[in-house]
Design an enzyme around this catalytic site. Structure first.
Site, PDB file in Angstrom:
ATOM      1  N   ASP A   7       0.859  -1.180   0.000  1.00  0.00           N
ATOM      2  CA  ASP A   7       0.000   0.000   0.000  1.00  0.00           C
ATOM      3  C   ASP A   7       0.902   1.239   0.000  1.00  0.00           C
ATOM      4  O   ASP A   7       2.120   1.138  -0.180  1.00  0.00           O
ATOM      5  CB  ASP A   7      -1.012  -0.032   1.166  1.00  0.00           C
ATOM      6  CG  ASP A   7      -0.363   0.250   2.520  1.00  0.00           C
ATOM      7  OD1 ASP A   7       0.878   0.363   2.594  1.00  0.00           O
ATOM      8  OD2 ASP A   7      -1.117   0.358   3.514  1.00  0.00           O
ATOM      9  N   CYS A  64       3.152  -3.010   3.998  1.00  0.00           N
ATOM     10  CA  CYS A  64       2.313  -1.851   4.316  1.00  0.00           C
ATOM     11  C   CYS A  64       3.089  -1.037   5.355  1.00  0.00           C
ATOM     12  O   CYS A  64       4.287  -1.270   5.551  1.00  0.00           O
ATOM     13  CB  CYS A  64       0.917  -2.264   4.790  1.00  0.00           C
ATOM     14  SG  CYS A  64       0.850  -3.177   6.343  1.00  0.00           S
ATOM     15  N   THR A  66       3.121  -0.921   8.655  1.00  0.00           N
ATOM     16  CA  THR A  66       3.667  -1.749   9.726  1.00  0.00           C
ATOM     17  C   THR A  66       3.952  -3.186   9.281  1.00  0.00           C
ATOM     18  O   THR A  66       4.651  -3.916   9.987  1.00  0.00           O
ATOM     19  CB  THR A  66       2.648  -1.851  10.883  1.00  0.00           C
ATOM     20  OG1 THR A  66       1.435  -2.414  10.333  1.00  0.00           O
ATOM     21  CG2 THR A  66       2.358  -0.490  11.487  1.00  0.00           C
ATOM     22  N   HIS A  97      11.233 -23.475   9.168  1.00  0.00           N
ATOM     23  CA  HIS A  97      10.270 -24.152  10.047  1.00  0.00           C
ATOM     24  C   HIS A  97       8.839 -24.067   9.548  1.00  0.00           C
ATOM     25  O   HIS A  97       8.065 -25.015   9.725  1.00  0.00           O
ATOM     26  CB  HIS A  97      10.314 -23.539  11.459  1.00  0.00           C
ATOM     27  CG  HIS A  97      11.597 -23.797  12.180  1.00  0.00           C
ATOM     28  ND1 HIS A  97      11.713 -23.684  13.545  1.00  0.00           N
ATOM     29  CD2 HIS A  97      12.824 -24.182  11.728  1.00  0.00           C
ATOM     30  CE1 HIS A  97      12.952 -23.973  13.911  1.00  0.00           C
ATOM     31  NE2 HIS A  97      13.643 -24.266  12.834  1.00  0.00           N
ATOM     32  N   HIS A 133       8.152 -30.376  11.192  1.00  0.00           N
ATOM     33  CA  HIS A 133       7.719 -29.110  10.602  1.00  0.00           C
ATOM     34  C   HIS A 133       6.560 -29.335   9.638  1.00  0.00           C
ATOM     35  O   HIS A 133       5.599 -28.574   9.615  1.00  0.00           O
ATOM     36  CB  HIS A 133       8.888 -28.425   9.892  1.00  0.00           C
ATOM     37  CG  HIS A 133      10.008 -28.066  10.813  1.00  0.00           C
ATOM     38  ND1 HIS A 133       9.803 -27.401  12.003  1.00  0.00           N
ATOM     39  CD2 HIS A 133      11.344 -28.281  10.729  1.00  0.00           C
ATOM     40  CE1 HIS A 133      10.961 -27.230  12.614  1.00  0.00           C
ATOM     41  NE2 HIS A 133      11.906 -27.761  11.874  1.00  0.00           N
TER      42      HIS A 133
HETATM   43  C1  RB5 Z   1      -1.888   2.966   6.410  1.00  0.00           C
HETATM   44  O1  RB5 Z   1      -1.884   4.235   6.988  1.00  0.00           O
HETATM   45  C2  RB5 Z   1      -1.517   1.910   7.441  1.00  0.00           C
HETATM   46  O2  RB5 Z   1      -2.549   1.739   8.335  1.00  0.00           O
HETATM   47  C3  RB5 Z   1      -1.156   0.614   6.748  1.00  0.00           C
HETATM   48  O3  RB5 Z   1      -0.102   0.821   5.875  1.00  0.00           O
HETATM   49  C4  RB5 Z   1      -0.710  -0.527   7.669  1.00  0.00           C
HETATM   50  O4  RB5 Z   1       0.287  -0.094   8.541  1.00  0.00           O
HETATM   51  C5  RB5 Z   1      -1.772  -1.275   8.338  1.00  0.00           C
HETATM   52  O5  RB5 Z   1      -1.531  -2.245   9.049  1.00  0.00           O
END
Ligand code: RB5
Length: 143
Positions: A7, A64, A66, A97, A133
């Site tokens: 994203d 994304c 995080t 694993h 595994h």
């Molecule tokens: C977008 O602002 C953010 O929420 C997305 O990139 C991600 O971190 C969601 O888990």
């Protein structure tokens, strides 16, 4: 073949990953997003998942902000084992694993140098094929 999806929060780090793949001549399919305009991470998780489940791609990389939302989405699909990694030890262990087929990372968490090493580790570590595994992975899909 490696399927790529991100994203807006992962767009910049994905450009570093693409640069690495180009340098190593590793084939990939890029499912976007293609700029930093705000968009929805589940869209790109699904595209990468479909590419893997159809057999078009062997592995995927999802980014994304995080790495959390995009990995949660991918892991809703049977047969997908998406591992959110922020270090090389985890990237190696999840291939050995868990036979993870998607690497997820946080574009707002990792610097490009570490992220590329994590990608390199993930793509170059084989599954250990150990009986225990395999059994555990089969148990995941029974859930
Ligand atoms: C977008 O602002 C953010 O929420 C997305 O990139 C991600 O971190 C969601 O888990």
């Amino acid at each position: 073949m490696v399927a790529l999806g991100c994203d807006h929060g992962g767009f910049e780090l994905m450009q570093e990953v693409i640069h690495y793949l180009d340098e190593k001549k590793i084939p990939y399919r890029n499912f976007g997003t293609f700029d930093t305009k705000s968009t929805d991470y589940p869209t790109y998780a699904r595209k990468v998942v479909n590419s893997i489940l159809s057999g078009e791609s062997e592995k995927g990389i999802l980014i994304c902000g995080t790495g959390i939302g995009i990995s949660i989405t991918a892991n809703r699909y049977k047969g997908i084992r998406a591992a959110l990694c922020s270090d090389c030890f985890s990237a190696q262990a999840t291939r050995e694993h868990n036979d993870a087929n998607i690497l997820a990372m946080g574009g707002r968490v990792l610097g490009p140098g570490l992220a590329v090493k994590i990608v390199d580790t993930f793509l170059n570590t084989p599954f250990s094929e150990g009986e225990r595994h395999k059994r555990r992975i089969e148990m995941i899909d029974e859930v």
